[in-house]
Design a protein around this motif. Structure first.
Motif, short mmCIF file in Angstrom:
data_model
loop_
_atom_site.label_atom_id
_atom_site.label_comp_id
_atom_site.label_asym_id
_atom_site.label_seq_id
_atom_site.Cartn_x
_atom_site.Cartn_y
_atom_site.Cartn_z
N PHE A 31 -21.75 -45.96 135.96
CA PHE A 31 -22.65 -46.99 135.11
C PHE A 31 -22.55 -46.85 133.87
CE2 PHE A 31 -25.38 -46.09 138.73
CZ PHE A 31 -25.45 -46.91 139.45
N THR A 32 -22.20 -46.24 133.30
CA THR A 32 -21.88 -46.05 131.60
C THR A 32 -21.03 -46.93 131.98
OG1 THR A 32 -23.07 -44.08 131.43
CG2 THR A 32 -21.35 -44.59 129.11
N GLY A 33 -19.54 -46.83 131.96
CA GLY A 33 -18.40 -47.13 132.85
C GLY A 33 -18.50 -48.73 132.81
N LEU A 34 -19.27 -48.70 133.72
CA LEU A 34 -19.75 -50.47 134.20
C LEU A 34 -20.34 -51.23 133.14
CD1 LEU A 34 -19.36 -52.32 136.13
CD2 LEU A 34 -21.63 -51.55 136.64
N GLY A 35 -21.17 -50.13 132.82
CA GLY A 35 -21.85 -50.88 131.32
C GLY A 35 -20.84 -51.33 130.34
N PHE A 36 -19.65 -50.94 130.06
CA PHE A 36 -19.00 -50.97 128.83
C PHE A 36 -18.09 -52.16 129.37
CE2 PHE A 36 -14.41 -50.30 127.58
CZ PHE A 36 -14.41 -50.26 125.66
N LEU A 38 -19.13 -54.52 131.01
CA LEU A 38 -19.98 -55.88 130.94
C LEU A 38 -20.10 -55.95 129.66
CD1 LEU A 38 -22.66 -55.16 134.03
CD2 LEU A 38 -20.71 -56.96 133.32
N ALA A 39 -20.35 -54.81 128.83
CA ALA A 39 -20.44 -55.55 127.82
C ALA A 39 -18.69 -55.79 127.17
CB ALA A 39 -21.38 -54.04 126.66
N ALA A 40 -18.44 -55.81 127.20
CA ALA A 40 -16.36 -55.68 126.86
C ALA A 40 -16.10 -57.10 126.88
CB ALA A 40 -15.22 -54.59 126.93
N LEU A 43 -20.10 -63.02 127.79
CA LEU A 43 -20.97 -63.88 128.46
C LEU A 43 -20.34 -64.95 129.36
CD1 LEU A 43 -23.56 -63.83 130.33
CD2 LEU A 43 -24.67 -65.15 128.20
N PRO A 44 -19.99 -65.60 128.48
CA PRO A 44 -19.55 -66.98 128.99
C PRO A 44 -18.11 -67.37 129.85
CG PRO A 44 -19.70 -67.48 126.45
CD PRO A 44 -19.93 -66.55 127.39
N ALA A 45 -17.25 -65.91 130.20
CA ALA A 45 -16.35 -65.62 130.79
C ALA A 45 -16.82 -65.58 132.39
CB ALA A 45 -15.54 -64.54 130.21
N LEU A 46 -18.47 -64.81 132.23
CA LEU A 46 -18.44 -63.64 133.24
C LEU A 46 -19.42 -64.72 134.40
CD1 LEU A 46 -20.74 -60.67 131.33
CD2 LEU A 46 -18.24 -61.04 133.12
N ILE A 47 -20.06 -66.02 133.13
CA ILE A 47 -20.59 -67.19 133.79
C ILE A 47 -19.38 -67.41 134.74
CG2 ILE A 47 -21.96 -68.87 133.68
CD1 ILE A 47 -23.19 -68.12 131.16
N ALA A 48 -18.41 -67.74 134.38
CA ALA A 48 -17.48 -69.01 134.87
C ALA A 48 -16.88 -67.81 136.16
CB ALA A 48 -16.18 -68.33 133.60
#
Length: 68
Positions: A31-36, A38-40, A43-48
Motif C-alpha cells: 500500500f505504501t508503494g501504491l500510494g507513492f 499514485l502520488a507520482a 491527477l490529469p493523467a490519472l483522469i485521462a
C-alpha cells in the motif's frame, strides 16, 4: 480437559501475536508503494487513463470469435 484447551488457546494466541506483524508487513509495503505511485502521477493523467479505460470497457465488442 480445561487445561488442554487453555494450552491450545495460549499457543494460538502466541502464534497470532508473534506472526501477525510479519504477515502484515508486505501488505503495508504494497500500500505504501501504491500510494507513492499514485502520488507520482499527476491527477490529469490519472483522469485521462481512467477515461480511456472506461471508454474501452464501454465500447468493446461483445461478439465471440468463431471456433473451429
Amino acid at each position: 480437559m480445561f487445561r488442554i484447551i487453555a494450552w491450545a488457546l495460549l499457543t494460538l494466541y502466541l502464534l497470532i501475536v508473534g506472526l501477525w506483524p510479519a504477515a502484515v508487513a508486505p501488505v503495508g509495503l504494497a500500500f505504501t508503494g501504491l500510494g507513492f505511485l499514485l502520488a507520482a502521477i499527476p491527477l490529469p493523467a490519472l483522469i485521462a487513463i481512467g477515461a480511456v479505460i472506461a471508454w474501452e470497457l464501454r465500447h468493446r465488442s461483445n461478439s465471440k470469435p468463431a471456433t473451429v
